[in-house]
Design a protein around this motif. Structure first.
Motif, mmCIF file in Angstrom:
data_model
loop_
_atom_site.group_PDB
_atom_site.id
_atom_site.type_symbol
_atom_site.label_atom_id
_atom_site.label_comp_id
_atom_site.label_asym_id
_atom_site.label_seq_id
_atom_site.Cartn_x
_atom_site.Cartn_y
_atom_site.Cartn_z
ATOM 1 N N SER A 34 0.900 -1.286 -0.149
ATOM 2 C CA SER A 34 -0.294 -0.002 0.354
ATOM 3 C C SER A 34 1.160 1.112 0.514
ATOM 4 N N GLN A 37 2.229 2.385 -4.016
ATOM 5 C CA GLN A 37 1.027 2.591 -4.428
ATOM 6 C C GLN A 37 0.756 3.432 -5.344
ATOM 7 N N TYR A 39 -0.977 6.100 -8.613
ATOM 8 C CA TYR A 39 -2.351 6.575 -8.113
ATOM 9 C C TYR A 39 -2.325 7.537 -9.592
ATOM 10 N N THR A 40 -3.470 7.137 -10.475
ATOM 11 C CA THR A 40 -3.103 7.824 -11.717
ATOM 12 C C THR A 40 -4.599 9.408 -11.769
ATOM 13 N N GLU A 43 -8.148 7.399 -10.126
ATOM 14 C CA GLU A 43 -8.332 6.873 -9.037
ATOM 15 C C GLU A 43 -7.727 8.496 -7.440
ATOM 16 N N ILE A 44 -6.516 9.350 -7.909
ATOM 17 C CA ILE A 44 -6.815 10.067 -7.107
ATOM 18 C C ILE A 44 -8.049 10.975 -6.605
ATOM 19 N N LEU A 47 -10.602 8.855 -5.010
ATOM 20 C CA LEU A 47 -9.907 8.384 -3.608
ATOM 21 C C LEU A 47 -10.198 9.908 -1.963
ATOM 22 N N TYR A 66 3.634 15.456 -8.286
ATOM 23 C CA TYR A 66 2.952 14.686 -8.912
ATOM 24 C C TYR A 66 4.206 13.869 -9.775
ATOM 25 N N TRP A 74 0.726 11.141 -12.571
ATOM 26 C CA TRP A 74 0.483 10.032 -11.310
ATOM 27 C C TRP A 74 0.877 10.430 -10.286
ATOM 28 N N TYR A 75 0.418 9.623 -9.273
ATOM 29 C CA TYR A 75 0.540 10.643 -8.092
ATOM 30 C C TYR A 75 0.779 8.785 -6.635
ATOM 31 N N SER A 76 2.109 9.263 -6.038
ATOM 32 C CA SER A 76 2.587 8.199 -5.607
ATOM 33 C C SER A 76 1.362 8.414 -3.914
ATOM 34 N N GLN A 77 1.977 6.810 -3.030
ATOM 35 C CA GLN A 77 0.992 7.511 -1.849
ATOM 36 C C GLN A 77 1.879 7.883 -1.045
#
Length: 94
Positions: A34, A37, A39-40, A43-44, A47, A66, A74-77
């Motif tokens: 987790s 992960q 995120y696109t 997804e973000i 979320l 980003y 793209w976004y990281s955790q």
């Protein structure tokens, strides 16, 4: 307070110990997945429960970090955690 004791066979105790060990390893694996992960945009937005315009504002204002490759964001955790931490407000008592 009354003491209550339960007798358990050594074999059962060892089996329980092994099950707990396996569960601990499973939890470590889930936790490590987790935190890595990515995120696109879609997804973000889901979320965080936000729309395109607000997500763009967060990026443009430097609030949400980003990575960008061509036209894909793209976004990281880690990006998400930093964003949430920077906008965190401590509770206060009355």
């Amino acid at each position: 307070m009354e003491n209550n004791y339960v007798l358990i066979q050594m074999e059962d105790l060892m089996s329980l110990k092994e099950e707990l060990k396996a569960l601990r390893e499973d939890l470590k694996a889930v936790a490590s997945r987790s935190t890595k992960q990515v995120y696109t945009n879609a997804e973000i937005k889901e979320l965080l429960g936000i729309k395109d315009k607000l997500l763009k504002e967060y990026r443009d204002d430097g609030l949400l970090s980003y990575s960008k490759v061509k036209d894909k964001f793209w976004y990281s955790q880690s990006d998400i955690n930093k964003f949430l931490a920077s906008s965190h407000v401590e509770a206060f008592s009355v």
